[in-house]
Design a protein around this motif. Structure first.
Motif, short mmCIF file in Angstrom:
data_model
loop_
_atom_site.label_atom_id
_atom_site.label_comp_id
_atom_site.label_asym_id
_atom_site.label_seq_id
_atom_site.Cartn_x
_atom_site.Cartn_y
_atom_site.Cartn_z
N VAL A 1 10.45 13.29 -5.97
CA VAL A 1 10.44 14.68 -5.50
C VAL A 1 11.80 15.05 -4.89
O VAL A 1 12.37 16.11 -5.18
CB VAL A 1 9.30 14.90 -4.47
N VAL A 2 12.33 14.17 -4.03
CA VAL A 2 13.63 14.43 -3.41
C VAL A 2 14.74 14.49 -4.45
O VAL A 2 15.58 15.39 -4.45
CB VAL A 2 13.95 13.36 -2.34
N LEU A 3 14.73 13.52 -5.38
CA LEU A 3 15.81 13.42 -6.35
C LEU A 3 15.76 14.51 -7.41
O LEU A 3 16.79 15.07 -7.81
CB LEU A 3 15.75 12.04 -7.02
N ILE A 4 14.56 14.86 -7.86
CA ILE A 4 14.43 15.77 -9.00
C ILE A 4 14.18 17.22 -8.57
O ILE A 4 14.56 18.15 -9.27
CB ILE A 4 13.30 15.29 -9.94
N LEU B 1 17.24 21.92 -5.96
CA LEU B 1 16.87 23.23 -5.41
C LEU B 1 17.84 23.65 -4.30
O LEU B 1 18.31 24.80 -4.28
CB LEU B 1 15.44 23.16 -4.87
N VAL B 2 18.16 22.73 -3.38
CA VAL B 2 19.08 23.04 -2.29
C VAL B 2 20.46 23.38 -2.82
O VAL B 2 21.08 24.37 -2.41
CB VAL B 2 19.15 21.85 -1.30
N VAL B 3 20.96 22.58 -3.76
CA VAL B 3 22.28 22.84 -4.35
C VAL B 3 22.28 24.17 -5.09
O VAL B 3 23.23 24.95 -5.00
CB VAL B 3 22.69 21.68 -5.29
N GLU C 1 0.81 -1.22 0.00
CA GLU C 1 0.00 0.00 0.00
C GLU C 1 0.85 1.28 0.00
O GLU C 1 0.34 2.37 -0.26
CB GLU C 1 -0.95 0.01 1.22
N ASN C 2 2.18 1.16 0.29
CA ASN C 2 3.06 2.35 0.35
C ASN C 2 3.86 2.56 -0.92
O ASN C 2 4.64 3.51 -1.00
CB ASN C 2 4.02 2.23 1.53
N GLU C 3 3.73 1.69 -1.90
CA GLU C 3 4.60 1.74 -3.07
C GLU C 3 4.50 3.08 -3.81
O GLU C 3 5.51 3.70 -4.15
CB GLU C 3 4.25 0.59 -4.03
N LEU C 4 3.27 3.54 -4.09
CA LEU C 4 3.09 4.78 -4.85
C LEU C 4 3.64 5.98 -4.09
O LEU C 4 4.35 6.82 -4.65
CB LEU C 4 1.60 4.98 -5.17
N GLY C 5 3.34 6.07 -2.81
CA GLY C 5 3.82 7.20 -2.01
C GLY C 5 5.33 7.25 -1.93
O GLY C 5 5.95 8.33 -2.06
N ILE C 6 5.95 6.10 -1.75
CA ILE C 6 7.42 6.05 -1.67
C ILE C 6 8.04 6.45 -3.00
O ILE C 6 9.03 7.19 -3.05
CB ILE C 6 7.88 4.63 -1.25
N LEU C 7 7.45 6.02 -4.11
CA LEU C 7 7.95 6.38 -5.43
C LEU C 7 7.85 7.89 -5.67
O LEU C 7 8.78 8.52 -6.19
CB LEU C 7 7.17 5.62 -6.50
N VAL C 8 6.74 8.49 -5.26
CA VAL C 8 6.55 9.94 -5.43
C VAL C 8 7.58 10.71 -4.60
O VAL C 8 8.21 11.66 -5.08
CB VAL C 8 5.11 10.35 -5.03
N VAL C 9 7.74 10.29 -3.33
CA VAL C 9 8.72 10.97 -2.47
C VAL C 9 10.12 10.85 -3.05
O VAL C 9 10.90 11.82 -3.05
CB VAL C 9 8.66 10.36 -1.04
#
Length: 641
Positions: free
Chosen positions: A203-206, A211-213, A192-200
């Motif tokens: 978002v973090v990677l792209i 943005l931070v760098v 049940e967490n697969e989609l949420g983990i993929l989105v996160v």
């Protein structure tokens, strides 16, 4: 057979290791800041002065506000949040390991010995099952869990196969092979967490990481190493020349881009700025950026501060911000001037910094006396008609008691005491200069000359560095003379055997070499002790010394720079800052000897805060042409190589 499982406990250990990597040094830094160590202190001799009472009270309130604000800063949130997460993970590990890592021991569960007979096992089972049966303990989860363990233990010990497995492998289910765990939480595998983990993840990677760098690069690329903006440095570089006069420096300083970002001109301040400009307009000197409203605002306020014109209430906060930025910007300006080997400009920047720190105008008739507290303009007018002439701090301190009393005659006793204390503590240095060339008696062209400058800050209290001078003079190792060639020949003349004479000569030369190395080591020990401010390993140097600048709203500490100048060409040859706050500091300026001739040099010792406290030491140096035989020997050595 090997298989992988996601292990929450391993993940907690991994996360705790990452957290402690950052939290441990951050905690050490915070504790070091909080501790009242000598290195963190300042020598604040102005704390009890009446003239600094208002400033010190304001600084105390600001310090309290900063401490409160620091508790609610992002850094504080991350720091304490990190420790809370660490403690939470520790409690989770303790709880989980208590459950997951507890060993299954059927004998212990049934409270029997390891060699118990089947009859004893049944007897123990009946006894404990009656005590912990769920029907006798309704709603008691612990009793229910205990009953399950009792039943499992009984099953293991009464079934031959499970008992054999337990005795062989320590597990009633038998051998399970090798298991490899991954230190990641188990929720990552939940469907049940697969989609949420993929989105996160995306978002973090792209988004987050680029943005931070990007923000970090944008901010860091704007500033140079000395803390000023690149565009500000370019503006300074473009306007500074060798002969830039002090009167142009307020306008150059006002052109800093930092001011345009921090204190832009506001419509609500227009009326007060116009009135302030009219009060200082007669002193204005034209600069390139005067047509820019933001630059004109800062320049006007700098003029008003130096002329001691009252700053309107609407501009006081901006004045505070401007003066807070000034030390960093002037240091950047100084670095640009020094990099271009400007002598006059460098000295003028330091003189301007002194005047700005003390809030004194360029053409003040008595700038040294103007640094004293509580003396009114009327007293200055009286002094200007008297025969008291004070052009330096040294002259001020050498005044006879009657003349000093004449300067302070109209002051109440408490204010006169204040003024006398300031006179005793403002900058006054004594400078000694000598030079040498290692391993040579003369000074020849292309030699490396060591110019040794000893600076004694006489307004500092006595410390180890003054005592070290006497210790060095009386040191038995340094005072032990090396043998001359005549002394060696005299000793060898008493040895008749030629072979023994050669051995004796080598022995004497070895003793001289050992003495030379011992002297060098002793000199290094004394030099290290001077820097530390004491002979012990745990000695620390003197703390920074606070400047008496009651009108300057920011705390300023003394700093000193030593410059070697060729007076004929007006060229800066070498420079360095005094690195310690000890009373006496000795530095060595190394430079290559110029072609043969007589040269006029000056050593300039200048400070950042007091007018009239600098020193200039002129001296001549004669450089000789290298002897022909040495030149030929060097050429022969090069040819062999």
């Amino acid at each position: 057979m090997a298989f992988e499982v996601f292990d929450d406990v391993a993940f907690y250990w991994f996360l705790m290791s990452v957290l402690i990597t950052f939290l441990a040094p951050a905690t050490c830094i915070m504790v070091n800041k909080r501790m009242n160590t000598k290195r963190a202190q300042r020598c604040d001799w102005t704390a009890d002065l009446l003239s600094c009472k208002e400033k010190n009270a304001a600084l105390g309130k600001k310090k309290q506000r900063d401490q409160v604000n620091s508790l609610f800063s992002v850094q504080a949130f991350l720091f304490w949040g990190g420790w809370l997460v660490f403690i939470y993970l520790l409690t989770q590990i303790t709880a989980k390991q208590g459950l997951e890592m507890a060993s299954f021991d059927p004998f212990k569960i049934l409270e029997i010995e390891g060699d118990a007979e089947p009859a004893d096992v049944k007897k123990a089972y009946r006894k404990l099952s009656l005590i912990f049966h769920p029907d006798k303990n309704p709603g008691n989860k612990e009793a229910e869990q205990k009953f399950i363990l009792i039943a499992k233990a009984y099953e293991v010990l009464t079934d031959e196969k499970t008992r054999e497995n337990y005795e062989k492998y320590g597990n009633p289910d038998g051998y399970h092979g090798t298991s490899v765990t991954i230190g990641l939480p188990s929720f990552l595998t939940a469907k049940e967490n697969e989609l949420g983990i993929l989105v996160v993840y995306f978002v973090v990677l792209i988004v987050v990481i680029p943005l931070v760098v990007g923000l970090w690069w944008r901010k860091s690329s704007k500033y140079l190493e000395d803390g000023i903006m690149q565009q500000t440095a370019f503006r300074f570089w473009k306007q500074l020349q060798e002969n830039t006069a002090p009167k142009y420096l307020p306008g150059i300083l006002a052109s800093a881009l930092e001011f345009q970002e921090l204190v832009p001109r506001k419509n609500s301040q227009a009326a007060d700025l116009d009135r302030l400009f009219k009060e200082v307009q007669e002193h204005f000197v034209k600069n390139q950026g005067d047509q820019v409203p933001d630059i004109l605002k800062v320049k006007t306020m700098l003029y008003a501060f130096m002329l001691r014109v009252p700053i309107p209430a609407s501009l006081q906060e901006d004045m505070q911000i401007i003066l807070e930025q000034v030390p960093v910007l002037l240091q950047g300006m100084l670095n640009i001037s020094i990099d271009q080997r400007f002598v006059t400009c460098t000295c003028n920047i330091l003189d301007f910094q002194q005047l700005l720190t003390q809030a004194i105008w360029f053409h003040d008739s008595s700038p040294v006396l103007r640094q004293l507290p509580h003396i009114s303009d009327r007293q200055f007018r009286v002094l200007s008609k008297s025969k008291v002439v004070v052009n330096s701090v040294a002259q001020l301190k050498e005044l006879e008691s009657e003349k000093r009393a004449d300067i302070l005659r109209d002051l109440p006793p408490a204010e006169a005491e204040d003024a006398n204390k300031v006179i005793d503590h403002i900058a006054d240095v004594e400078v000694d200069v000598k030079w040498e060339v290692e391993d040579e008696e003369g000074m020849y062209e292309n030699d490396v000359i060591n110019l040794i400058v000893r600076v004694d800050r006489k307004h500092y209290p006595d410390d180890y560095t003054r005592i070290a001078d006497e210790e060095e003079k009386n040191d038995p190792i340094l005072n032990k003379p090396e043998r001359t060639e005549e002394e060696i020949d005299e000793i060898l003349s008493k040895v008749e055997d030629e072979e023994a004479r050669a051995e004796k000569r080598e022995e004497l030369l070895e003793e001289d070499r050992e003495l030379w190395f011992a002297k060098q080591e002793r000199k290094r020990e004394i030099a290290r002790a001077r820097v530390r401010g004491g002979a012990g390993w745990f000695s620390t140097g003197a703390p920074p010394r606070v400047v008496h600048a009651p009108r300057y709203p920011v705390e300023v500490t003394e700093s000193w720079i030593v410059m070697l100048v060729d007076t004929k060409t007006n060229r800066l040859i070498h420079h360095t800052k005094l690195a310690t706050f000890n009373a006496v500091e000795t530095i060595t300026l190394k430079f290559v000897a110029p072609p043969a001739g007589i040269y006029q040099y000056e050593v300039l010792v200048k400070n950042n805060a007091y007018v009239g406290g600098d020193k200039k030491v002129p001296f001549k140096m004669q450089i000789e042409k290298r002897p022909e035989e040495e030149v030929l020997a060097a050429e022969a050595a090069e040819a062999e190589d």
